[in-house]
Scaffold this motif. Structure first.
Motif, short mmCIF file in Angstrom:
data_model
loop_
_atom_site.label_atom_id
_atom_site.label_comp_id
_atom_site.label_asym_id
_atom_site.label_seq_id
_atom_site.Cartn_x
_atom_site.Cartn_y
_atom_site.Cartn_z
N ARG A 39 2.91 -86.30 -16.58
CA ARG A 39 3.44 -85.08 -17.21
C ARG A 39 3.27 -83.84 -16.34
O ARG A 39 2.86 -82.79 -16.84
CB ARG A 39 2.77 -84.82 -18.56
CG ARG A 39 2.69 -86.01 -19.48
CD ARG A 39 3.96 -86.25 -20.26
NE ARG A 39 3.73 -87.28 -21.26
CZ ARG A 39 4.00 -88.57 -21.09
NH1 ARG A 39 4.54 -88.99 -19.95
NH2 ARG A 39 3.77 -89.45 -22.04
N CYS A 40 3.62 -83.97 -15.06
CA CYS A 40 3.44 -82.83 -14.17
C CYS A 40 4.62 -81.88 -14.25
O CYS A 40 4.52 -80.72 -13.88
CB CYS A 40 3.25 -83.32 -12.74
SG CYS A 40 4.75 -83.98 -12.01
N SER A 41 5.79 -82.39 -14.66
CA SER A 41 7.04 -81.64 -14.79
C SER A 41 7.77 -81.41 -13.48
O SER A 41 8.79 -80.72 -13.46
CB SER A 41 6.85 -80.32 -15.53
OG SER A 41 6.28 -79.33 -14.71
N ALA A 42 7.31 -81.98 -12.38
CA ALA A 42 8.02 -81.78 -11.11
C ALA A 42 9.46 -82.28 -11.18
O ALA A 42 10.37 -81.68 -10.61
CB ALA A 42 7.27 -82.49 -9.97
N CYS A 43 9.68 -83.37 -11.91
CA CYS A 43 11.05 -83.92 -11.97
C CYS A 43 12.01 -82.99 -12.70
O CYS A 43 13.20 -82.95 -12.41
CB CYS A 43 11.04 -85.32 -12.58
SG CYS A 43 10.34 -85.45 -14.24
N LEU A 44 11.50 -82.22 -13.66
CA LEU A 44 12.36 -81.26 -14.37
C LEU A 44 12.87 -80.20 -13.40
O LEU A 44 14.03 -79.81 -13.43
CB LEU A 44 11.60 -80.55 -15.49
CG LEU A 44 11.44 -81.23 -16.84
CD1 LEU A 44 10.67 -82.53 -16.72
CD2 LEU A 44 10.75 -80.30 -17.82
N HIS A 88 10.23 -77.09 -21.87
CA HIS A 88 9.75 -77.52 -20.55
C HIS A 88 8.36 -78.07 -20.76
O HIS A 88 7.63 -77.61 -21.65
CB HIS A 88 9.74 -76.31 -19.60
CG HIS A 88 9.50 -76.64 -18.14
ND1 HIS A 88 8.25 -76.87 -17.65
CD2 HIS A 88 10.35 -76.75 -17.09
CE1 HIS A 88 8.34 -77.12 -16.34
NE2 HIS A 88 9.61 -77.05 -15.97
N ILE A 89 7.95 -79.04 -19.95
CA ILE A 89 6.64 -79.66 -20.14
C ILE A 89 5.52 -78.68 -19.80
O ILE A 89 4.53 -78.55 -20.51
CB ILE A 89 6.52 -80.92 -19.24
CG1 ILE A 89 7.45 -82.01 -19.75
CG2 ILE A 89 5.08 -81.40 -19.19
CD1 ILE A 89 7.42 -83.28 -18.91
N LEU A 90 5.68 -77.98 -18.69
CA LEU A 90 4.62 -77.11 -18.21
C LEU A 90 4.71 -75.70 -18.79
O LEU A 90 3.70 -75.12 -19.19
CB LEU A 90 4.70 -77.04 -16.67
CG LEU A 90 3.79 -76.04 -15.99
CD1 LEU A 90 2.34 -76.50 -16.13
CD2 LEU A 90 4.17 -75.89 -14.53
N CYS A 118 8.24 -87.28 -7.69
CA CYS A 118 7.29 -87.82 -8.68
C CYS A 118 5.99 -88.25 -8.01
O CYS A 118 5.98 -89.09 -7.13
CB CYS A 118 7.91 -89.00 -9.43
SG CYS A 118 6.74 -89.70 -10.63
N PRO A 119 4.85 -87.67 -8.44
CA PRO A 119 3.58 -87.96 -7.78
C PRO A 119 3.10 -89.39 -8.03
O PRO A 119 2.20 -89.85 -7.33
CB PRO A 119 2.62 -86.95 -8.40
CG PRO A 119 3.21 -86.61 -9.72
CD PRO A 119 4.70 -86.68 -9.52
N VAL A 120 3.66 -90.07 -9.02
CA VAL A 120 3.27 -91.47 -9.22
C VAL A 120 4.46 -92.40 -8.98
O VAL A 120 4.49 -93.55 -9.43
CB VAL A 120 2.67 -91.70 -10.63
CG1 VAL A 120 1.25 -91.16 -10.69
CG2 VAL A 120 3.51 -91.04 -11.71
S1 SF4 Z 1 7.59 -86.10 -11.80
FE1 SF4 Z 1 6.81 -88.13 -12.43
S2 SF4 Z 1 4.77 -87.72 -13.23
FE2 SF4 Z 1 5.79 -85.74 -13.11
S3 SF4 Z 1 6.68 -85.44 -15.17
FE3 SF4 Z 1 8.26 -86.38 -13.93
S4 SF4 Z 1 8.03 -88.58 -14.25
FE4 SF4 Z 1 6.15 -87.62 -14.97
#
Ligand code: SF4
Lengths: 212, 485
Positions: free
Chosen positions: B313-318, B146-148, B373-375
């Motif tokens: 790389r916030c990891s919200a999408c995961l 996991h990213i976070l 996704c925040p962006v």
């Molecule tokens: S939600 Fe968007 S910004 Fe966050 S990890 Fe996924 S793709 Fe990257």
């Protein structure tokens, strides 16, 4: 070809679709987000949010500050305290029997590890996120002094050092200074997401809001 | 690495892993929704964040040169690496030049991406991970999932065992009688790492943001291990992807609001460190910035895929992805799991391997990742685009050179892709979650034409509208609870 030329060459080729005359300013960035979310009482909000993140919050006025600091150090059984250059002389005037260790470049991390507490001021505090920011200015010390000792007492002058929001804080800060933003004590949620305070940074953060 | 469906099938069989994952992702996603709801201007912040990143990417050469000047003027040294091997060579040489054989590391996905620890080990340099989760992963000879929270797939009992059995191999052993209480485990990590921090002469990190205008580097973290590695050593080496640059100091006001709330669901993470070059007698005396391409410029060359480089790389999408929740992070076979991994990895590495060709199919296209996704990266759009690349081939950029790749027809890649798609269809839970969201967000779905490979098909046909209610929901509602399963 050096790595630099190669990377820049690849980037430029990748941007073949960008018209030659386009400048960065031609790509619009809408900035219609709010400058802040105007908490009704920023100092009250700061206190609340700091506590949300398990910082201990105390309040006093200028006259009561030395006695309060002395009490907080005594309550922890502090015998040695790091004193950043430029810390107002009076702040520690009531801390009898506590050895002052001046912040100095010659100090090793191991020396600092043997110290009980550190007392600092701050550059600015952000109400809506419960954050204090240190910039190495007078009374704040090197970055490591608020990191290695296990107990950090931070004094915030209210209301003049408090801003509502993150944009307000960045406006006041100077990017060339080393900056440390602190929101509550060190914490981790890496094990089954249970929050544990105090991993590597100070386990206790006490913030004193001093009305001036 | 096996293709996605093979690895995913294994993960699905592991009930404990799925339990850990499900608990964690649901907890974080609910908290995140509350943290985001606190800011009434979230949509405006999100639009601004996407726009700043687009501006940066369209003029990336300009901002990288500007960043280089600013870092150099502040006393730092800038190095450029076209690929992983070059980055590893640069870092290894920098460490060897200090005369040290040990480094402490701050959690960084980019060093995972390039395999830095293994490269250092080959040169006789030991790299110690200091983030608690990364430490668990390192001691367990494991990979992040996991990213976070890279050790999200481990529960407290497993972590206790890893600490008890392995800590002694790399320094101070775990305390006698270590329990599986998270506070106890965190304390064991503190004791294990303390001396390493205090003695460290070289630190290695990544960065969350780099400010072109001022040369300022930004690292956000929680535990203080980051601050330890960034301030106590004499030499600091930061390896950072070229897409992490933002134009101005002021731009941080957007990202320092978007990132913590999207990531850990906090108003602000406990610690953020910012430094600009070196500062007299405060922090490292030498600062090296290694700017890494490693496929990023190839992604940049793709006008649809480029948006993946906005990722912070916030990891919200995961945490909202029904496929990730069931397959786990390891199935994606790279440092970047989940929806962002499914679009980033095949762009960084190309789609020639079976695994990379299968990743764009590791999705139900439900759109939940785009929503959070925040962006505002349109992950489903890029997935469909990459599926077209796998199936149809076409012109792509590989290591800076335009190349035409052949369609994968009859090729192993196509089989992998089809298997991944079938994997999604074989997991009713995944598909159901996908369809629900599709119904809820159907106003955002294309009206008449499909993007990507479906376009030709819709040239002569109307796309059937997404139903207001998924069939399964309708069945359950109209045939009575429970009977329709
Ligand atoms: S939600 Fe968007 S910004 Fe966050 S990890 Fe996924 S793709 Fe990257």
């Amino acid at each position: 070809m050096s790595g630099r030329e190669e990377v820049l060459r690849r980037v430029r080729r990748a941007l073949a679709d960008v018209p030659a005359g386009e400048t960065p300013a031609d790509v619009p960035v809408p900035r219609d987000y709010l400058r802040g979310h105007s908490p009704a009482d920023p100092v009250e909000t700061l206190a609340e949010r700091l506590m949300d993140y398990r910082a201990v919050v105390r309040r006093t006025d200028g006259a009561g500050l030395p006695a309060l600091i002395a009490r907080l150090l005594a309550a922890r059984g502090t015998r040695t305290v790091v004193v950043p250059a430029g810390l107002p002389a009076g702040w520690l005037s009531a801390a009898d029997g506590v050895e002052r260790v001046p912040d100095s470049a010659g100090q090793t991390p191991h020396d600092l590890d043997a110290v009980d507490s550190v007392v600092t001021g701050c550059a600015v505090a952000i109400a809506e996120t419960g954050t204090i920011v240190l910039d190495g200015g007078p009374g704040q010390g090197r970055r490591r002094v608020t990191l290695v000792p296990d107990h950090h007492v931070c004094v915030v002058r209210v209301p003049d050092q408090v801003v509502g929001s993150v944009p307000g804080a960045l406006e006041r800060l100077v990017p060339s200074r080393p900056l440390t933003w602190i929101s509550g004590p060190s914490a981790t949620s890496d094990i089954e997401l249970s929050r544990v305070e105090g991993v590597h940074g100070p386990r206790t953060l006490e913030v004193i809001l001093v009305s001036m | 690495m096996p293709a996605f469906p093979v690895a995913a099938a294994e993960a699905v069989g592991d009930a404990r892993l799925r339990g850990n994952l499900r608990h964690a992702t649901h907890t974080i996603r609910d908290k995140r929704a509350r943290a985001v709801a606190e800011l009434p201007d979230w949509p405006e912040l999100r639009a601004a964040g996407a726009a700043v990143k687009d501006r940066t990417l369209r003029h990336l050469d300009h901002y990288l040169e500007r960043l280089e000047r600013a870092v150099t003027a502040a006393g730092g040294h800038v190095h450029w690496a076209a690929d992983a091997a070059e980055a590893n060579r640069i870092v290894t040489a920098l460490v060897l030049a200090t005369g040290e054989r040990e480094v402490v590391k701050v959690k960084s996905m980019v060093t995972q991406e390039i395999g830095l620890n293994a490269a250092l080990a080959e040169a006789g340099i030991r790299a110690d991970e200091t983030d608690l989760a990364e430490l668990i992963v390192q001691l367990g000879d494991d990979l992040p999932s996991h990213i976070l929270v890279p050790a999200i797939h481990r529960n407290r009992g497993e972590i206790r065992d890893i600490f008890r059995d392995r800590m002694a191999d790399r320094g101070r052993p775990a305390p006698e009688g270590l329990t599986d209480d998270p506070a106890d485990l965190a304390e064991a990590a503190r004791l294990h790492l303390r001396r390493k921090f205090l003695d460290a002469k070289v630190g290695v990190s990544g960065a969350n943001f780099m400010v072109a205008e001022t040369g300022t580097m930004v690292v956000v973290e929680s535990e203080g291990n980051g601050r330890m590695c960034l301030t106590l050593p004499e030499t600091l080496i930061s390896v950072v992807g070229i897409e992490k640059v933002v134009p101005t100091w002021r731009d941080l006001e957007i990202f320092l609001q978007l990132l913590p709330r999207s990531s850990t669901a906090e108003r602000m993470n406990p610690y953020t460190s910012m430094w600009t070059g070196t500062t007299d007698e405060d922090g490292p005396r030498a600062f090296h910035l290694v700017l890494l391409d490693n496929g990023r410029s190839d992604a940049l060359a793709d006008t649809v895929g480029r948006q993946a480089l906005r990722c912070i790389r916030c990891s919200a999408c995961l945490n909202v992805c029904p496929v990730y929740e069931r397959a786990g992070g390891h199935a994606y076979g790279s440092a970047y799991p989940g929806p962002i991994g499914a679009i980033l990895t095949p762009q960084l590495r190309g789609v020639t391997s079976e695994l990379d060709a299968s990743l764009p199919y590791a999705s139900s296209l439900c759109g939940a990742c785009y929503e959070v996704c925040p962006v505002a990266i349109d992950i489903p759009e890029v997935l469909v685009h990459l599926r077209e690349r796998v199936v149809r081939g076409g012109e792509v950029t590989v290591r800076g050179t335009r190349t035409v790749i052949r369609p994968a027809g009859g090729h192993a890649a196509e089989r992998a892709a089809m298997r991944a798609a079938r994997w999604v269809f074989d997991h009713p839970g995944v598909l159901r979650a996908g369809q629900r969201l599709a119904a809820r967000t159907r106003r955002l779905a294309p009206r008449r034409r499909l993007p990507g490979p479906g376009r030709a098909w819709t040239d002569t046909r109307d796309l059937p509208p997404v139903p207001a209610e998924p069939f399964r929901d309708w069945w359950r509602r109209s045939r009575g609870e429970g009977s329709g399963r």
